[in-house]
Scaffold this motif. Structure first.
Motif, short mmCIF file in Angstrom:
data_model
loop_
_atom_site.label_atom_id
_atom_site.label_comp_id
_atom_site.label_asym_id
_atom_site.label_seq_id
_atom_site.Cartn_x
_atom_site.Cartn_y
_atom_site.Cartn_z
N ARG A 1 -34.80 -3.10 -64.36
CA ARG A 1 -34.30 -4.33 -64.99
C ARG A 1 -35.04 -4.59 -66.28
O ARG A 1 -36.21 -4.24 -66.43
N ASP B 1 -37.66 8.84 -61.41
CA ASP B 1 -37.26 8.38 -60.08
C ASP B 1 -37.75 9.31 -58.98
O ASP B 1 -38.48 10.27 -59.23
N GLU C 1 -28.79 0.75 -61.88
CA GLU C 1 -29.20 1.16 -60.55
C GLU C 1 -29.04 2.65 -60.41
O GLU C 1 -28.07 3.24 -60.90
N HIS D 1 -35.51 -8.69 -58.38
CA HIS D 1 -35.63 -7.47 -57.59
C HIS D 1 -35.56 -7.80 -56.12
O HIS D 1 -36.01 -8.86 -55.68
N ASP E 1 -35.87 -1.19 -54.99
CA ASP E 1 -34.47 -1.52 -54.73
C ASP E 1 -33.52 -0.61 -55.50
O ASP E 1 -32.30 -0.76 -55.43
N GLY E 2 -34.09 0.32 -56.23
CA GLY E 2 -33.24 1.28 -56.93
C GLY E 2 -32.82 0.83 -58.31
O GLY E 2 -31.99 1.47 -58.95
N SER E 3 -33.39 -0.26 -58.78
CA SER E 3 -32.95 -0.74 -60.08
C SER E 3 -34.08 -0.72 -61.10
O SER E 3 -35.27 -0.74 -60.76
#
Lengths: 193, 1175
Positions: free
Chosen positions: B1036, B1071, B1050, B1010, B1032-1034
């Motif tokens: 994982r 989100d 993402e 990240h 970070d918008g992801s």
């Protein structure tokens, strides 16, 4: 001479007990008469107490009835009024017992069916009130019996009771309010129980 | 003998002469001997104006209907020759007759029974004749002629129909429901035809709808059109009163407006009601109000039932039929359960719509009714449902199950779930290889549509709750609880709503069953100290409902044909019942039972046919029975049932009166109308006079529980008088300003203060408080209607009075509860309900049992709001439940309050203990699956991860025992235990995910990748992977065995929160835009998405059963999502600040939420003790 005429004449001759013998005779006759009439009459017709009583009178006294004096007539009609009262009360009691006792056996009742279901209770309450009136003022009670149960007119009743029409009217008015008062209260008692 | 009262009479007549009221009053005041006399005369004067007509007409006697037949075969009536009698309808005898001219044909000739005015009947018939002649329909028997017999009786000539009643036909042929419906539709259309010609039948019933078989096809024919109308009106008032048998139309099929006897007001919709009854019977084999029930009722009760009582829905009715059920189902070539589920839903709705009490709500025409039945048969949505998209969807889905592709089913209903449907289709295609494709697809579709319906039902329920239609909500929830296939659909949302719906009112199950007739609730009595109600169920049994569970807890059987009266001793240990025994008409049986076991400890016969009153003395020793005998007499009996229950001893028999028992067991009071009060020696049964100074007749009396005070309503009925029972002295008097109808409730306290609730003749309620000497008056609503009736109840502490009025248009006024001290309305129940005939406060005064008709309801007066914990002073950030669901931990910021960690009891909601794991904001925590360890993370660089032993949860000192990570690291934002508890993971501002030993906190591994702060991490349920969401918008996905990243996605905006579904098949992530994505837990490919709100999500949580995903954040609303259909199940508002965390308790009963203002709330399906009120 019919039984009734005989009884009436013994009353006339001072036999106080005879009055007691008159009532059952009138009662039985009225009852039987009512039963027959109802069986024969076009259903839907209402049976007038007056008509019944007068018919009973004619039948019980026969031709002698025409010549009978007013004292005896009074005896007879008083007895008839009382008989009618008993018949109706009995009927109402039975209906009431039936109401509380459940089961639909009403159709088995032989002759009478009081016009409205509520009336069987009303009539009992009315009778209670009448009983009180009888204690308070027997003449007025007798007037009510004659007028209500035997269907006599004011004049007829006054005649039978040997009082003036004005007095009868006055008695009538007062008797009604007295009874109404008791009835009103009796209703309320029922609410409580 | 009392002397007549000439002065009264004279005054009465004198006063009558004075017209001016003031002058009259003055006159009376001057001349009346005392105030009482004055009052009495005034009363008489008032009555005089009412007396007109009283006693004027002698009592009429209406004879019984003459059943004799005065026509005989061969009799000629006009051109008709009677051949043979073919039926005896209610109104007359039907003959087959031969018509000689103008045509030679066989006809049906109905000679109306005596009892009506022939002229009027014929006049009406003539008036309708033209219209009747215009009727030309294959399913209507034509009416040819009408006239009068030589005996003067009206007769009607009709097309001869050689058929049998439709219900008999259907049962004989064992027609299935669909065939019955087809026949029924024909009948509806025939009736519609007549209605279009302006003809109302008025007496539709099976015997007027005959089925003949023509060319192998059943053809129903409606007979007697126009006949009831011709006969009807002349009968309504008079004959209706003569008894059951002469009812115009059979009461079972009679519409409420017909039963109202308003006469003039009958229109086509009455026929629709009757058709509804017919349909009911065709489906269930019984009428909504069966003849048994109606026969048991008095005339007025019967009319009231038809007008007011809601009949059971056909499906419910069927299940109430007991053994008969099998026969009924068999006649429909079905089994009880299958038939029940067939009736449930659309057919119920159709029938109930036709049977609406308010005819405006029925079908507008019988054509509409037929059309709706037709829609049912063709599988289209029926109109009989309040517009509900869900239901239409269900129909839609079912109909198109075979034809539509999954994509289109979903596409039509839920645009945002298209990807899911693709996924389903893919699965299906994969499955096709093993030839199960269609089955799986079908299953999914079914499940899918079920859940859609379910979600929609929950929204309906929610709306109903918001509208305070809690009973409707309960009904909807009941309906939504299982699928058509019998699967239990209930999840957290359901249970939560159920809790809400039953928060103020609990509807106990319809009191049904027993030999195919309605159960009923009669003479209910509260069994003291025990939250149970015993009542006569109308079938000779005593049913006992446990108000705590809402279940029928017991049915006490005796050999009664009918229970007549019930009484329970004040200590609740003896229950006495009296009723007609099955053996004899003349006697009744009295059963003495020991409670709560219900065991019969004694019995005796009594020659009574009815009971006025049963009462047990306070000690339980003496039983008082007021009875009716066969000859209409009323007798009171006293029995000693306590000394030796097996051998009850008769103490005395008394003419009509009423007994009142003081506490002491040696004497009772007895009062009779018009007589003095008496004392009865309960040892000997002897009666003595109890002389009160004012010893006029009394109307009602009661003795205070300690026997010290005797209260009575005096003969004048305006006063309640309290007397000392020992001396007879008057000690108090309550004047009620108007005639008292009854002393409704008399409530004593130990120091003889009393609260008295009196109902007066004008239906006003007076509440008199002896302590404060104040009288309050309440005028109940709706009492301006003469036929209205007020029901009231006083709580045991005398604080609350409940009132409702029934017998008004619309049925009943809302039940209102008044605070007796202030007269304020403290609660109003305006939900839908059957007529309430009786109300009883629960012993704790916090709820009321509403009893009437066929159900008992418990109305909780003071429902508690959702449980709000004391919370934190600063922002609350994290939540964790212990595995046993008993405790909730919440963590907060430390700016205003150093104790950032708080431990709450879930059941009670109270704070158990608090702690301070970090010298900073407690941002995250997790409890190990074994419940032994707690890990906390803080927004601080030192000592920011601590592990506590929480095996002794309630011991506050233990907080200090935390093992702490040595050294420095960056702020911790998220922690998690692996499912096996062996691994602990943390992450935060350092962008790395650290794995530790779950017990020793020894470092194991670091997962890097990240590029910004990690917001949340979660282990997959199988423990093999770990998912992380970061700024970070992801998102994982990490494989824990290889410690490598295996997938990532993402988003356009940072992901804020994530959760694995308990079965591990889905990873839900939320989100900053309020979007929830449902991801494949292996590939992270998107399966579905929902927009939960238009602001940042802070937390998502799966319910333990995986059916629900809860989501919340900046929008302050908690939204519950169905995880299969992704439908919104429930929106729960209540937070006033952004919600930072959500957590389900592991038992699934509670959802916890905490917000930025430090509030911590529990949304629970449980009824905690806090619900019991605010008192």
């Amino acid at each position: 001479m019919s039984d009734v005429t005989r009884v009436l004449s013994t009353i006339e001759h001072g036999d106080d007990q005879a009055g007691d013998r008159l009532l059952p005779l009138v009662y039985c006759e009225l009852r039987e008469l009512a039963r027959q009439r109802l069986a024969r009459e076009k259903p839907g017709q209402t049976l007038q107490a007056t008509a019944l009583v007068h018919e009973a009178y004619l039948r019980l006294l026969g031709p002698e009835g025409q010549s009978i004096d007013w004292t005896n007539r009074a005896h007879f009609f008083s007895a008839a009024a009382e008989a009618m009262r008993r018949i109706l009360i009995e009927n109402a009691r039975r209906k009431r017992a039936d109401k509380y006792g459940g089961q639909l056996q009403r159709q088995n009742f032989e002759a009478f069916d009081i016009a409205a279901p509520a009336l069987s209770d009303d009539i009992l309450a009315l009778d209670d009130a009448l009983a009180k009136l009888e204690v308070e003022d027997p003449v007025k009670a007798q007037l009510v019996k004659l007028r209500y149960f035997a269907g006599m007119t004011e004049t007829e009743a006054a005649d039978i009771l040997g009082i003036s029409l004005t007095t009868a009217q006055r008695h009538w008015r007062y008797a009604r309010v007295r009874m109404l008062k008791w009835l009103k209260n009796a209703d309320e008692v029922d609410e409580i129980s | 003998m009392k002397q007549p009262e000439p002065d009264l009479e004279e005054l009465f007549f004198a006063a009558l002469e004075i017209e001016n009221p003031a002058a009259r009053a003055a006159f009376l005041q001057r001349h009346a001997v005392n105030e009482r006399a004055q009052r009495e005369i005034e009363e008489l004067l008032a009555l005089d104006s009412l007396a007109n007509g009283f006693l004027e007409s002698p009592p009429l006697s209406v004879p019984q209907i003459d059943l004799s037949v005065d026509q005989q075969a061969g009799t000629k009536i006009g051109p008709y020759k009677l051949i043979e009698p073919i039926g005896d309808g209610g109104m007359g005898i039907v003959w087959m007759a031969e018509q000689s001219e103008p045509v030679r044909r066989k006809v049906a000739l109905k000679v109306i029974k005596p009892g009506m005015d022939t002229k009027q009947v014929l006049a009406r018939f003539e008036a309708e004749r033209q219209a009747l002649a215009m009727m030309d329909h294959p399913n209507i028997a034509r009416v040819f002629d009408g006239g009068t017999t030589a005996q003067g009786r009206p007769f009607f000539v009709m097309e001869l129909v050689r058929g049998i009643p439709i219900t008999d036909y259907c049962d004989r042929e064992r027609l299935v429901v669909e065939d019955r419906l087809n026949l029924f539709m024909l009948v509806c259309r025939a009736v519609q035809h007549a209605h279009q010609k302006g003809i109302i039948h008025r007496d539709l019933k099976p015997t007027n709808i005959l089925v003949t078989v023509i060319d192998g096809e059943p053809v129903p024919k409606v007979i007697d059109f126009g006949v009831a109308k011709a006969i009807g009106d002349s009968l309504t008032d008079r004959t209706l009163c003569t008894g059951f048998h002469q009812f115009v139309g059979t009461p079972m099929y009679m519409s409420p407006e017909q039963a109202a006897l308003s006469g003039v007001d009958i229109d086509t919709r009455s026929d629709i009601y009757s058709l509804g009854v017919l349909l009911y019977e065709l489906l269930t084999g019984t009428t909504p109000f069966d003849s048994w029930t109606l026969k048991q009722a008095t005339f007025d009760e019967m009319r009231r039932m038809i007008r007011e009582d809601e009949p059971l829905r056909p499906s419910l009715r069927l299940s109430s039929l007991g053994d008969t059920r099998t026969t009924v189902a068999d006649a429909r070539r079905s089994e009880p359960r299958r038939l029940g589920s067939k009736l449930k839903g659309e057919l119920d709705w159709i029938v109930m719509k036709a049977l609406e009490k308010d005819r405006k709500r029925r079908y507008e025409s019988s054509g509409d009714l037929a059309a709706d039945v037709g829609r049912y048969l063709s599988g289209s949505p029926v109109a009989a449902v309040p517009a509900s998209r869900t239901y239409r969807f269900r129909k839609f889905a079912r109909r198109h199950q075979v034809f539509l592709s999954t994509v289109s089913v979903v596409g039509l209903t839920l645009a945002s779930a298209t990807s899911l449907s693709t996924w389903l289709a893919l699965r299906a295609i994969r499955a096709e290889r093993n030839s199960e494709a269609s089955r799986i697809l079908a299953e999914h579709r079914l499940q899918f549509s079920e859940r859609h319906l379910y979600a929609s039902r929950l929204r309906d329920a929610r709306k109903a709750i918001d509208d305070r239609q809690v009973e409707l909500a309960q009904e909807i929830l009941k309906d939504a609880s299982t699928s058509a296939e019998g699967n239990d659909l209930r999840d957290f949302a359901w249970h939560y709503l159920q809790g809400q719906a039953t928060r103020d009112i609990v509807v106990y199950p319809d009191i049904v069953s027993y030999q195919g007739h309605f159960g009923s609730v009669r003479s209910p009595i509260l069994l003291e100290g025990d939250q149970r109600i015993a009542y006569d169920n109308g079938a000779g049994e005593i049913a006992i409902v446990d108000m705590a569970t809402g279940q029928l807890s017991d049915v006490l059987k005796g050999n009664y044909r009918r229970v007549e009266a019930l009484a329970v001793s004040p200590d609740g240990r003896t229950l006495v019942s009296a009723g007609k025994s099955t053996e004899s008409d003349q006697t009744s049986e009295v059963l003495i039972r020991s409670m709560p076991s219900g065991a019969i400890v004694g019995r005796f016969d009594i020659s009574a046919i009815g009971f006025k009153r049963l009462r047990i003395s306070n000690s339980g020793r003496i039983l008082y029975l007021g009875t009716y005998t066969r000859d209409g007499m009323i007798f009171d009996f006293l029995y000693d049932i306590g000394s030796d229950p097996a051998h009850s001893k008769l103490l005395g028999k008394y003419p009509y009166g009423e007994f009142t028992f003081p506490t002491g067991d040696d004497q009772a009071f007895r009062h009779r109308l018009g007589a003095k009060v008496e004392k009865v020696d309960l040892i000997t049964g002897k009666v003595r006079k109890f002389a009160l100074p004012r010893s006029e007749e009394i109307a009602w009396c009661e003795v205070s529980p300690d026997g010290a005070i005797f209260a009575q309503i005096d003969g004048g009925r305006s006063d309640i008088v309290l007397n000392d029972t020992a001396t007879g002295a008057e000690i108090d008097r309550i004047h009620a300003c108007e005639a008292i109808l009854s002393g409704t409730s008399f409530l004593w306290t130990s120091d003889h203060a009393a609260t008295v609730v009196m109902q007066t003749a004008s239906k006003r309620i007076f509440i008199w408080d002896r302590t404060s000497r104040t009288t309050a008056m309440i005028v109940p609503e709706g009492t301006d209607r003469e036929e209205s009736s007020v029901v009231c109840a006083l709580s045991a502490d005398g604080r609350y009075l409940a009132l409702t009025t029934w017998g008004i248009p619309g049925g009943q006024t809302p039940v209102r509860v008044f605070d007796v001290r202030t007269g304020e309305v403290v609660a109003t129940f305006s939900g839908r309900h059957d007529t309430i005939h009786e109300m009883k406060f629960a012993p704790d005064g916090q709820s009321i049992y509403l009893i009437g008709g066929h159900a008992i309801k418990q109305w909780k007066l003071f429902p508690a709001p959702s449980i709000e914990l004391a919370g934190h002073q600063d922002e609350a950030w994290c939540l964790a439940f212990t595995p046993d669901s008993r405790y909730l931990l919440s963590g907060s910021d430390n700016s205003d309050e150093p104790k950032t960690l708080k431990l709450w009891s879930v059941a009670g909601g109270e704070l158990v203990t608090s702690g301070r794991p970090h010298l900073a904001t407690l941002s995250t925590m997790a409890i190990s699956p074994d419940g032994q360890r707690l890990v906390t993370g803080g927004l601080i660089e030192k000592r920011n991860l601590r592990l506590f032993d929480i095996s002794f949860l309630t011991d506050a000192k233990r907080w200090k025992d935390g093992r702490s990570l040595p050294g420095r690291s960056s702020l911790v934002r998220t922690v998690a235990f692996s499912p096996d508890g062996k691994t602990l993971a943390k992450s935060g501002d350092d962008r790395k995910i650290h794995l530790f030993d779950g017990f020793t906190m020894a470092a194991r591994a670091v997962l890097s990748g990240h590029t910004d702060k990690v917001r949340q991490i979660a282990f997959s349920p199988d423990g093999k992977t770990l998912a992380s969401a970061a700024n970070d918008g992801s998102v994982r996905l990490w494989d824990l065995a290889s410690r490598s990243q295996i997938a990532a996605i993402e988003g356009p905006r940072p992901f804020t929160t994530l959760a694995f579904s308990p079965d591990g098949t889905t990873l839900a992530v939320g989100d900053q835009t309020g979007l929830i994505r449902f991801l494949d837990p292996v590939t992270l490919s998107e399966k579905a998405r929902v927009f939960s709100e238009d602001s940042e999500l802070r937390s998502v949580a799966y319910s333990p059963d995986g059916r629900i995903l809860a989501a919340a954040g900046m929008g302050k609303t908690i939204r519950l999502w169905d995880t299969l259909t992704h439908q919104n199940l429930l929106d729960q508002k209540g937070h006033e600040a952004q919600i930072n965390a959500l957590a389900f308790s592991p038992d699934g009963a509670t959802l916890a939420s905490c917000d930025h203002a430090g509030k911590v709330k529990l949304w629970t399906t449980r009824q905690s003790h806090r619900d019991r009120g605010q008192d």
